[in-house]
Design an enzyme around this catalytic site. Structure first.
Site: not given
Ligand SMILES: *Cc1c(COP(=O)(O)O)cnc(C)c1O
Length: 367
Positions: A106, A174, A198
């Site tokens: 990511w 993030d 999540k």
């Molecule tokens: C799941 C995840 C993403 C992707 O998220 P989307 O909502 O599908 O765009 C990005 N960064 C992290 C750390 C994730 O766990």
């Protein structure tokens, strides 16, 4: 029968939250309507979004000079909104700079997206070690316009052991798979973002927490919907927000507060993760490849110790299949990483972790 769901996302939600939502599905708060049917500007819905925000501010101790935004488009849209708002410039102006730390897939994706709009420096990377540790980071560059890292790396199962010190350079993270898994000092950050699916609620809502001085920096060519200013000025009601998702986040936050908030979650999550890592340490057939100081409490990645790749794959497939038959589902690793992965977010009870440990022990005896 409910299963123990180890999915990395969308993922398990507290049973009591789902039951409350079910009870209110046709009549929320005596309004005679489902939250799905409410106008987002109505006197029925506005208190729901306000309550969700104020619960989040309470639980995360978000300082008053930060905006809380409920957006759409997932963390992926933030990979673009962050550089568009904090780094992009008017046509012809010299490009701004940002540092990204490459601690997983990511992180790589977010840096690639940002490079469209800003000059990105990869400050450090652990790609050469298959991302099995958070890389050591060099001193920050004081000329950067911001500094980005992914707090918990969902695919590879790592977590930053501490927050990097970037002085006055805004720190951006993030926190999709980290949010509310333990306490976090929001005041250290310029901006935080997380997809809800999540640890917060169903997919469809993306949370952004942004310091006020960073709102309103986007150049004029950035699409209206992609400017933080647009949403901050209208308290996330510029256009139709993901109303039902916001309501569900509110229910999850109420549950979280009843459980004792972020501190209690952190304690419980540490306990759950330690049990599982200890089981893997002792195991003759499985191991965690992740360096101890970088281990995630949320996503626990493990591999068979078997070195023959074909036999290894066989063991993994059998494990996933037999675990599912025993009511333990979604244990396959990410398609890009292989191996096995147990995501044990806030809503995974300790009983689920204990059931997985029992299953691992039984499975080994059958090998
Ligand atoms: C799941 C995840 C993403 C992707 O998220 P989307 O909502 O599908 O765009 C990005 N960064 C992290 C750390 C994730 O766990």
């Amino acid at each position: 029968m409910r299963v123990f769901n180890f999915s990395a996302g969308p993922s398990v939600l507290p049973l009591s939250v789902l039951e409350k939502a079910a009870k209110e599905i046709t009549d929320a708060n005596g309004t005679g309507q489902s939250v799905m049917e409410m106008s987002h500007r109505s006197k029925d819905f506005v208190p729901i979004i306000e309550k969700t925000e104020s619960l989040l501010r309470d639980i995360m101790k978000i300082p008053a000079n930060y905006k809380v935004l409920f957006l759409q488009g997932g963390a992926w849209t933030q990979f673009a909104m962050v550089p568009l708002n904090l780094g992009a410039v008017e046509f012809g102006a010299p490009r701004k700079k940002a540092t990204y730390i490459d601690s997983g897939i990511w992180a790589t994706k977010s840096a690639e997206e940002a490079a469209k709009y800003v000059d990105v420096t990869i400050g450090a990377s652990s790609a050469d070690r298959s991302y099995r540790a958070i890389p050591a980071v060099p001193p920050h560059n004081p000329n950067d316009d911001y500094y980005h890292f992914v707090y918990n790396n969902t695919l590879v199962g790592t977590k930053w052991p501490s927050i990097p010190d970037t002085g006055s350079v805004p720190l951006v993270s993030d926190i999709s798979s980290f949010i509310l898994s333990e306490p976090l000092d929001v005041s250290k950050f310029g901006l935080l973002y997380a997809g809800a699916q999540k640890n917060l609620g169903p997919a469809g809502t993306t949370l952004v927490i942004v310091r006020e001085d960073l709102v309103g920096r986007a150049p004029s060519w950035v699409p209206t919907m992609l400017q933080y200013k647009t949403h901050a000025a209208e308290a996330s009601l510029f256009n139709t927000p993901p109303c039902y998702g916001i309501y569900m986040i509110g229910l999850v936050l109420e549950w979280l507060q009843e459980q004792g908030g972020a501190e209690a979650m952190g304690q419980r999550n540490r306990e759950k993760a330690e049990l599982l890592y200890a089981c893997l340490e002792e195991s003759k057939f499985f191991h965690s490849p992740v360096e101890k100081s970088s281990r995630s409490l949320m996503n626990i990645v493990f591999f068979p110790r078997e070195s023959d790749p074909e036999k290894c794959k066989d063991i993994e497939n059998r494990f996933v299949k037999e675990a599912a038959a025993a009511g333990l589902v979604n244990l396959a690793g990410h398609r890009l990483m292989g191996g096995l992965r147990a995501s044990i977010y806030n809503a995974m009870p300790i009983e689920g972790v204990k059931a997985l440990i029992d299953f691992i022990k039984k499975f080994e005896l059958s090998l």
